[in-house]
Write an enzyme that holds these catalytic residues in place. Sequence first.
Site, PDB file in Angstrom:
ATOM      1  N   GLY A  14       0.784  -1.232   0.000  1.00  0.00           N
ATOM      2  CA  GLY A  14       0.000   0.000   0.000  1.00  0.00           C
ATOM      3  C   GLY A  14       0.812   1.275   0.000  1.00  0.00           C
ATOM      4  CB  THR A  15       4.397   2.033   0.083  1.00  0.00           C
ATOM      5  OG1 THR A  15       4.904   1.168  -0.946  1.00  0.00           O
ATOM      6  CG2 THR A  15       4.510   1.341   1.438  1.00  0.00           C
ATOM      7  N   GLY A  17       1.032   3.320  -5.898  1.00  0.00           N
ATOM      8  CA  GLY A  17       0.180   2.742  -6.922  1.00  0.00           C
ATOM      9  C   GLY A  17      -1.236   2.419  -6.487  1.00  0.00           C
ATOM     10  N   GLY A  19      -2.446   0.098  -4.439  1.00  0.00           N
ATOM     11  CA  GLY A  19      -2.647  -0.101  -3.015  1.00  0.00           C
ATOM     12  C   GLY A  19      -2.772   1.208  -2.264  1.00  0.00           C
ATOM     13  CB  SER A 137      -2.703  -9.391 -13.935  1.00  0.00           C
ATOM     14  OG  SER A 137      -2.087  -8.858 -15.092  1.00  0.00           O
ATOM     15  CE1 TYR A 150       2.871  -9.457 -12.312  1.00  0.00           C
ATOM     16  CE2 TYR A 150       1.361  -9.597 -14.180  1.00  0.00           C
ATOM     17  CZ  TYR A 150       1.737  -9.019 -12.978  1.00  0.00           C
ATOM     18  OH  TYR A 150       0.960  -8.020 -12.440  1.00  0.00           O
TER      19      TYR A 150
END
Length: 250
Positions: A14-15, A17, A19, A137, A150
Amino acid sequence: MQRFKDKFALVTGGTNGMGYAVAQQFIDEGGRAIITGRSLETVEKAINQLGEKAFGIVSDAGDMKDLLNLQANVRKYTNTIDLLFANAGYGKFMPIENVSESDFDELFNMLVKGPFFTVQQILPLMKNGSSVIFNTSVATEISMPNFSIYSAAKSAVQSFIKTFATELTERGIRVNGVSPGHIKTNIFNNTGLNREQIEDAIQNIIPTIPFKRQGEPSEIASAVLFLASEEASYIHGAEIKVDAGISVVG
């Protein structure tokens, strides 16, 4: 709107983008948010920006020790989580022949084990009416070169939506997912590309997007908060595509 007054969210990764945008909007609508990040510096910077209703935990979603300590760290701030957004992750993209076992393990630890054990550890704090939302995604829907690991990892997360929904129905915990398209985030930062190469990659992607632009993190946040709200009380086991239609528009 104050849809989340007096409620608590846990947002992994959450730091910045998506989040960060989810935490910010959750707080703006009356709630409190705990965010996780892999470094003290980025966590402190984010909570200072988010304000007094934000709390931070230094935790690596790819590290089992951190995952198994997550519940105890969350309990320092609350005994109840109303929204869990399993979001932490990043991408590494390379041709099949260049993938090493460590590359494979790195992504699967972060993108598959991370959300699985995050939910497992936080479930004791979640009650009837709470919500788990996975971040999947567009890579699960369309094939892209160099995305094999990915895409496979995100496909595993996509499968969690229906299996977790089945198991948690009786507990009244709704489980859903959002499937972002090409969003303005730092997803390329761990690829080894320099800034110019990253910008070139983005400029090559934009013409393939139906709206000819990347999405904003706030556009993902709006979908996440809709799914977590009472407005989505009859939505369970679903995945919302927020991708400008790239997965369906040729």
